[in-house]
Motif scaffolding. Structure first.
Motif, PDB file in Angstrom:
ATOM      1  N   GLY A   1       0.784  -1.233   0.000  1.00 51.75           N
ATOM      2  CA  GLY A   1       0.000   0.000   0.000  1.00 51.75           C
ATOM      3  C   GLY A   1       0.812   1.277   0.000  1.00 51.75           C
ATOM      4  N   CYS A   2       2.016   1.240  -0.546  1.00 52.35           N
ATOM      5  CA  CYS A   2       2.881   2.422  -0.520  1.00 52.35           C
ATOM      6  C   CYS A   2       2.448   3.486  -1.534  1.00 52.35           C
ATOM      7  CB  CYS A   2       4.333   2.034  -0.763  1.00 52.35           C
ATOM      8  SG  CYS A   2       4.660   1.368  -2.414  1.00 52.35           S
ATOM      9  N   GLY A   3       1.710   3.064  -2.573  1.00 50.23           N
ATOM     10  CA  GLY A   3       1.239   4.017  -3.578  1.00 50.23           C
ATOM     11  C   GLY A   3       2.282   4.441  -4.591  1.00 50.23           C
ATOM     12  N   MET A   4       3.461   3.820  -4.569  1.00 48.66           N
ATOM     13  CA  MET A   4       4.510   4.193  -5.525  1.00 48.66           C
ATOM     14  C   MET A   4       4.077   3.940  -6.970  1.00 48.66           C
ATOM     15  SD  MET A   4       7.080   5.571  -4.058  1.00 48.66           S
ATOM     16  CE  MET A   4       8.294   5.446  -5.377  1.00 48.66           C
ATOM     17  N   CYS A   5       3.251   2.921  -7.163  1.00 44.73           N
ATOM     18  CA  CYS A   5       2.781   2.604  -8.514  1.00 44.73           C
ATOM     19  C   CYS A   5       1.935   3.741  -9.070  1.00 44.73           C
ATOM     20  CB  CYS A   5       1.987   1.301  -8.503  1.00 44.73           C
ATOM     21  SG  CYS A   5       0.652   1.241  -7.280  1.00 44.73           S
ATOM     22  N   ALA A   6       0.999   4.228  -8.266  1.00 44.64           N
ATOM     23  CA  ALA A   6       0.119   5.311  -8.704  1.00 44.64           C
ATOM     24  C   ALA A   6       0.896   6.597  -8.928  1.00 44.64           C
ATOM     25  CB  ALA A   6      -0.987   5.534  -7.676  1.00 44.64           C
ATOM     26  N   LYS A   7       1.862   6.860  -8.058  1.00 40.98           N
ATOM     27  CA  LYS A   7       2.679   8.066  -8.194  1.00 40.98           C
ATOM     28  C   LYS A   7       3.534   8.004  -9.456  1.00 40.98           C
ATOM     29  CE  LYS A   7       5.930  10.977  -5.627  1.00 40.98           C
ATOM     30  NZ  LYS A   7       6.678  11.150  -4.350  1.00 40.98           N
ATOM     31  N   ALA A   8       4.156   6.852  -9.692  1.00 41.99           N
ATOM     32  CA  ALA A   8       4.997   6.689 -10.877  1.00 41.99           C
ATOM     33  C   ALA A   8       4.181   6.816 -12.152  1.00 41.99           C
ATOM     34  CB  ALA A   8       5.701   5.333 -10.838  1.00 41.99           C
ATOM     35  N   CYS A   9       2.966   6.285 -12.124  1.00 40.94           N
ATOM     36  CA  CYS A   9       2.079   6.364 -13.281  1.00 40.94           C
ATOM     37  C   CYS A   9       1.742   7.815 -13.611  1.00 40.94           C
ATOM     38  CB  CYS A   9       0.805   5.573 -13.011  1.00 40.94           C
ATOM     39  SG  CYS A   9      -0.452   5.741 -14.298  1.00 40.94           S
ATOM     40  N   LYS A  10       1.414   8.593 -12.583  1.00 40.55           N
ATOM     41  CA  LYS A  10       1.070   9.999 -12.809  1.00 40.55           C
ATOM     42  C   LYS A  10       2.239  10.760 -13.425  1.00 40.55           C
ATOM     43  CE  LYS A  10      -2.884  11.334 -10.140  1.00 40.55           C
ATOM     44  NZ  LYS A  10      -3.588  12.573  -9.788  1.00 40.55           N
ATOM     45  N   LEU A  11       3.432  10.506 -12.926  1.00 39.32           N
ATOM     46  CA  LEU A  11       4.615  11.215 -13.426  1.00 39.32           C
ATOM     47  C   LEU A  11       4.955  10.800 -14.852  1.00 39.32           C
ATOM     48  CD1 LEU A  11       6.872  11.064 -10.236  1.00 39.32           C
ATOM     49  CD2 LEU A  11       5.749  13.089 -11.180  1.00 39.32           C
TER      50      LEU A  11
ATOM     51  N   PRO B   1      -6.836  15.542  -7.601  1.00 42.97           N
ATOM     52  CA  PRO B   1      -7.284  14.278  -6.986  1.00 42.97           C
ATOM     53  C   PRO B   1      -8.335  13.599  -7.852  1.00 42.97           C
ATOM     54  CG  PRO B   1      -7.268  16.075  -5.388  1.00 42.97           C
ATOM     55  CD  PRO B   1      -7.061  16.694  -6.734  1.00 42.97           C
ATOM     56  N   PHE B   2      -8.433  12.308  -7.695  1.00 39.57           N
ATOM     57  CA  PHE B   2      -9.447  11.472  -8.355  1.00 39.57           C
ATOM     58  C   PHE B   2      -9.162  11.207  -9.829  1.00 39.57           C
ATOM     59  CE2 PHE B   2     -11.698  14.222  -5.190  1.00 39.57           C
ATOM     60  CZ  PHE B   2     -11.691  13.284  -4.171  1.00 39.57           C
ATOM     61  N   TYR B   3      -8.002  11.629 -10.336  1.00 44.44           N
ATOM     62  CA  TYR B   3      -7.614  11.276 -11.696  1.00 44.44           C
ATOM     63  C   TYR B   3      -6.465  10.268 -11.612  1.00 44.44           C
ATOM     64  CZ  TYR B   3     -10.399  15.109 -13.629  1.00 44.44           C
ATOM     65  OH  TYR B   3     -11.427  15.929 -13.988  1.00 44.44           O
ATOM     66  N   PHE B   4      -6.753   9.023 -11.952  1.00 41.07           N
ATOM     67  CA  PHE B   4      -5.743   7.979 -11.840  1.00 41.07           C
ATOM     68  C   PHE B   4      -5.886   6.964 -12.959  1.00 41.07           C
ATOM     69  CE2 PHE B   4      -6.846   9.390  -7.551  1.00 41.07           C
ATOM     70  CZ  PHE B   4      -5.615   9.802  -7.094  1.00 41.07           C
ATOM     71  N   ARG B   5      -4.748   6.550 -13.496  1.00 41.82           N
ATOM     72  CA  ARG B   5      -4.748   5.424 -14.420  1.00 41.82           C
ATOM     73  C   ARG B   5      -4.598   4.119 -13.641  1.00 41.82           C
ATOM     74  NH1 ARG B   5      -1.288   6.718 -19.878  1.00 41.82           N
ATOM     75  NH2 ARG B   5      -2.557   8.461 -20.664  1.00 41.82           N
TER      76      ARG B   5
ATOM     77  N   PRO C   1       6.238  -1.228 -17.708  1.00 41.14           N
ATOM     78  CA  PRO C   1       5.383  -0.096 -17.318  1.00 41.14           C
ATOM     79  C   PRO C   1       5.931   0.556 -16.058  1.00 41.14           C
ATOM     80  CG  PRO C   1       4.044  -2.000 -17.891  1.00 41.14           C
ATOM     81  CD  PRO C   1       5.468  -2.481 -17.850  1.00 41.14           C
ATOM     82  N   ALA C   2       5.741   1.871 -15.930  1.00 45.71           N
ATOM     83  CA  ALA C   2       6.305   2.622 -14.802  1.00 45.71           C
ATOM     84  C   ALA C   2       5.840   2.086 -13.461  1.00 45.71           C
ATOM     85  CB  ALA C   2       5.941   4.095 -14.935  1.00 45.71           C
ATOM     86  N   CYS C   3       4.568   1.689 -13.360  1.00 46.93           N
ATOM     87  CA  CYS C   3       4.050   1.193 -12.080  1.00 46.93           C
ATOM     88  C   CYS C   3       4.787  -0.050 -11.631  1.00 46.93           C
ATOM     89  CB  CYS C   3       2.548   0.927 -12.175  1.00 46.93           C
ATOM     90  SG  CYS C   3       2.076  -0.378 -13.341  1.00 46.93           S
ATOM     91  N   MET C   4       5.129  -0.905 -12.570  1.00 44.43           N
ATOM     92  CA  MET C   4       5.802  -2.161 -12.234  1.00 44.43           C
ATOM     93  C   MET C   4       7.282  -1.948 -11.950  1.00 44.43           C
ATOM     94  SD  MET C   4       3.702  -4.562 -14.898  1.00 44.43           S
ATOM     95  CE  MET C   4       1.908  -4.286 -14.987  1.00 44.43           C
ATOM     96  N   GLU C   5       7.891  -1.028 -12.680  1.00 38.18           N
ATOM     97  CA  GLU C   5       9.308  -0.746 -12.468  1.00 38.18           C
ATOM     98  C   GLU C   5       9.552  -0.111 -11.107  1.00 38.18           C
ATOM     99  OE1 GLU C   5      11.767   2.370 -14.751  1.00 38.18           O
ATOM    100  OE2 GLU C   5      12.245   0.462 -15.728  1.00 38.18           O
ATOM    101  N   ASN C   6       8.546   0.623 -10.591  1.00 37.85           N
ATOM    102  CA  ASN C   6       8.713   1.346  -9.332  1.00 37.85           C
ATOM    103  C   ASN C   6       8.115   0.635  -8.120  1.00 37.85           C
ATOM    104  OD1 ASN C   6       9.880   4.303  -9.813  1.00 37.85           O
ATOM    105  ND2 ASN C   6       8.659   3.737 -11.594  1.00 37.85           N
ATOM    106  N   CYS C   7       7.557  -0.552  -8.302  1.00 37.10           N
ATOM    107  CA  CYS C   7       7.009  -1.293  -7.166  1.00 37.10           C
ATOM    108  C   CYS C   7       8.149  -1.860  -6.334  1.00 37.10           C
ATOM    109  CB  CYS C   7       6.096  -2.415  -7.655  1.00 37.10           C
ATOM    110  SG  CYS C   7       5.410  -3.411  -6.295  1.00 37.10           S
ATOM    111  N   PRO C   8       8.271  -1.467  -5.062  1.00 37.44           N
ATOM    112  CA  PRO C   8       9.417  -1.897  -4.251  1.00 37.44           C
ATOM    113  C   PRO C   8       9.375  -3.366  -3.823  1.00 37.44           C
ATOM    114  CG  PRO C   8       7.895  -0.658  -2.896  1.00 37.44           C
ATOM    115  CD  PRO C   8       7.388  -0.560  -4.306  1.00 37.44           C
ATOM    116  N   THR C   9       8.211  -3.996  -3.925  1.00 39.00           N
ATOM    117  CA  THR C   9       8.102  -5.394  -3.469  1.00 39.00           C
ATOM    118  C   THR C   9       7.916  -6.377  -4.615  1.00 39.00           C
ATOM    119  OG1 THR C   9       5.696  -5.205  -3.185  1.00 39.00           O
ATOM    120  CG2 THR C   9       7.081  -4.637  -1.294  1.00 39.00           C
ATOM    121  N   GLY C  10       7.898  -5.887  -5.844  1.00 43.34           N
ATOM    122  CA  GLY C  10       7.702  -6.785  -6.986  1.00 43.34           C
ATOM    123  C   GLY C  10       6.311  -7.383  -7.032  1.00 43.34           C
ATOM    124  N   ALA C  11       5.316  -6.602  -6.581  1.00 43.06           N
ATOM    125  CA  ALA C  11       3.944  -7.111  -6.542  1.00 43.06           C
ATOM    126  C   ALA C  11       3.288  -7.123  -7.912  1.00 43.06           C
ATOM    127  CB  ALA C  11       3.109  -6.265  -5.579  1.00 43.06           C
ATOM    128  N   ARG C  12       3.880  -6.442  -8.885  1.00 39.40           N
ATOM    129  CA  ARG C  12       3.295  -6.367 -10.226  1.00 39.40           C
ATOM    130  C   ARG C  12       4.190  -7.063 -11.238  1.00 39.40           C
ATOM    131  NH1 ARG C  12      -0.201  -1.218 -11.390  1.00 39.40           N
ATOM    132  NH2 ARG C  12      -1.032  -0.730  -9.340  1.00 39.40           N
TER     133      ARG C  12
END
Length: 204
Positions: A10-20, A28-32, A149-160
């Motif tokens: 639940g760190c949210g790094m995936c969502a943050k990386a996606c936005k960038l 707020p409320f705009y998310f891929r 994809p950015a979300c997967m590259e930035n996931c610290p636990t390899g969850a994606r």
């Protein structure tokens, strides 16, 4: 796409990386892609929260003595093989790429919003800056260059996990063989290509 819920913190790094990476509106409320926290209570009821898509982290709002368990579930476009959004688009603005990825051609977009209504996963929205529907593209600009994809590259636990379903020796196929994976809302028969390990009944 594979997501291991058991690894998501639940760190949210995936969502943050996606936005960038994809220049998604900072409003707020705009998310891929976003992360939801599920809190299962001892009385079998549950609560779902996703403050700012999970980017800012989570604060538990349910009293500890009422909690049975909690877990995080990342969400994104399911890139369905039989996608309802593609089927309802009257002008072909929503289409499937040769790689099987659901994309939007803004040149053909007419603003009917049928695709938003048709998506059973809540993955589409109208970008207030461009006036065009937006959604996850699996970072198409990256994967066509051999990058993740950015979300997967930035996931610290390899969850994606991202990969080619046709590659029987690839990382994604190995993930699917190793785990008991499920898709969201299987009864809709959309041909979802987003597979979850550890998907609780409350989420399905």
């Amino acid at each position: 796409i594979g997501i291991d819920i058991k690894k998501c913190i639940g760190c949210g790094m995936c969502a943050k990386a996606c936005k960038l990476e994809n220049n998604v509106s900072k409003e707020p409320f705009y998310f891929r892609t976003w992360v939801e926290q599920y809190t299962i209570k001892k009385d079998d009821s549950f609560k779902v929260e996703s403050p700012n898509g999970g980017i800012d982290g989570f604060t538990q709002s349910v009293p500890e003595e009422e909690i049975f368990k909690t877990f995080f579930v990342p969400k994104m476009c399911n890139h369905c093989a039989k996608s309802p959004c593609t089927q309802v688009c009257p002008v072909g603005a929503t289409f499937e790429s040769p790689e099987g990825i659901s994309l939007v051609d803004e040149k053909y977009f007419i603003g009917c919003r049928y695709c938003i209504q048709a998506c059973p996963y809540g993955c589409r929205y109208i970008d207030h800056e461009t006036g065009v529907v937006d959604k996850c593209t699996l970072c198409y600009q990256r994967i066509t260059k051999g990058l993740k994809p950015a979300c997967m590259e930035n996931c610290p636990t390899g969850a994606r996990i991202y990969g080619d379903l046709n590659d029987m020796d690839g990382e994604l196929r190995k993930f699917l063989r190793k785990h008991d994976c499920h898709v969201l809302k299987p009864n809709l028969n959309t041909g979802s290509k987003l597979y979850y390990n550890g998907l609780n009944a409350e989420v399905r």
